[in-house]
Design a protein around this motif. Structure first.
Motif, PDB file in Angstrom:
ATOM      1  N   ARG A  61      20.352  63.516  17.312  1.00 25.14           N
ATOM      2  CA  ARG A  61      20.181  64.172  18.609  1.00 25.14           C
ATOM      3  C   ARG A  61      19.666  65.600  18.421  1.00 25.14           C
ATOM      4  O   ARG A  61      18.788  66.058  19.144  1.00 25.14           O
ATOM      5  CB  ARG A  61      21.502  64.175  19.373  1.00 25.14           C
ATOM      6  CG  ARG A  61      21.340  64.616  20.812  1.00 25.14           C
ATOM      7  CD  ARG A  61      22.617  64.490  21.581  1.00 25.14           C
ATOM      8  NE  ARG A  61      23.023  63.077  21.638  1.00 25.14           N
ATOM      9  CZ  ARG A  61      24.243  62.668  21.882  1.00 25.14           C
ATOM     10  NH1 ARG A  61      25.208  63.537  22.085  1.00 25.14           N
ATOM     11  NH2 ARG A  61      24.529  61.393  21.937  1.00 25.14           N
ATOM     12  N   TRP A  62      20.192  66.312  17.417  1.00 21.48           N
ATOM     13  CA  TRP A  62      19.722  67.665  17.124  1.00 21.48           C
ATOM     14  C   TRP A  62      18.272  67.650  16.656  1.00 21.48           C
ATOM     15  O   TRP A  62      17.468  68.489  17.047  1.00 21.48           O
ATOM     16  CB  TRP A  62      20.613  68.292  16.047  1.00 21.48           C
ATOM     17  CG  TRP A  62      20.091  69.603  15.552  1.00 21.48           C
ATOM     18  CD1 TRP A  62      20.173  70.800  16.183  1.00 21.48           C
ATOM     19  CD2 TRP A  62      19.397  69.830  14.332  1.00 21.48           C
ATOM     20  NE1 TRP A  62      19.570  71.766  15.413  1.00 21.48           N
ATOM     21  CE2 TRP A  62      19.080  71.194  14.272  1.00 21.48           C
ATOM     22  CE3 TRP A  62      19.004  69.005  13.272  1.00 21.48           C
ATOM     23  CZ2 TRP A  62      18.405  71.759  13.202  1.00 21.48           C
ATOM     24  CZ3 TRP A  62      18.341  69.569  12.213  1.00 21.48           C
ATOM     25  CH2 TRP A  62      18.044  70.925  12.185  1.00 21.48           C
ATOM     26  N   ARG A  65      15.781  67.117  19.643  1.00 19.16           N
ATOM     27  CA  ARG A  65      15.754  68.103  20.703  1.00 19.16           C
ATOM     28  C   ARG A  65      14.450  68.909  20.617  1.00 19.16           C
ATOM     29  O   ARG A  65      14.070  69.348  19.544  1.00 19.16           O
ATOM     30  CB  ARG A  65      16.950  69.044  20.569  1.00 19.16           C
ATOM     31  CG  ARG A  65      17.270  69.762  21.844  1.00 19.16           C
ATOM     32  CD  ARG A  65      18.551  70.560  21.783  1.00 19.16           C
ATOM     33  NE  ARG A  65      19.559  69.970  20.907  1.00 19.16           N
ATOM     34  CZ  ARG A  65      20.424  70.695  20.212  1.00 19.16           C
ATOM     35  NH1 ARG A  65      20.410  71.994  20.261  1.00 19.16           N
ATOM     36  NH2 ARG A  65      21.323  70.096  19.459  1.00 19.16           N
TER      37      ARG A  65
END
Length: 72
Positions: A61-62, A65
């Protein structure tokens, strides 16, 4: 941070996570489950085989982004 750099860092983190996690899970199984029944082994490895996805999900997810816009 550039997207390519984030993906490189995230990939290295995930590979390290999987290696360390597999070693820890196998070590725990070796010392704690040595005399257990086959179904206990099956349940343990099913659980631990899926559990590593949780921290990997946060890293992915990081990585995905979008970069922050620079403010003028």
């Amino acid at each position: 941070m550039p997207v390519r750099l984030k993906k490189l860092i995230g990939t290295v983190i995930i590979v390290a996570l999987v290696i360390v996690y597999a070693l820890v899970a196998t070590t725990i199984a070796t010392y704690r489950l040595a005399e257990s029944e086959w179904y206990v082994h099956l349940l343990y490895f099913l659980f631990t085989g899926v559990l590593w996805v949780v921290p990997a999900m946060f890293v992915i997810r990081w990585m995905e982004r979008p970069p922050k816009k620079k403010q003028a």
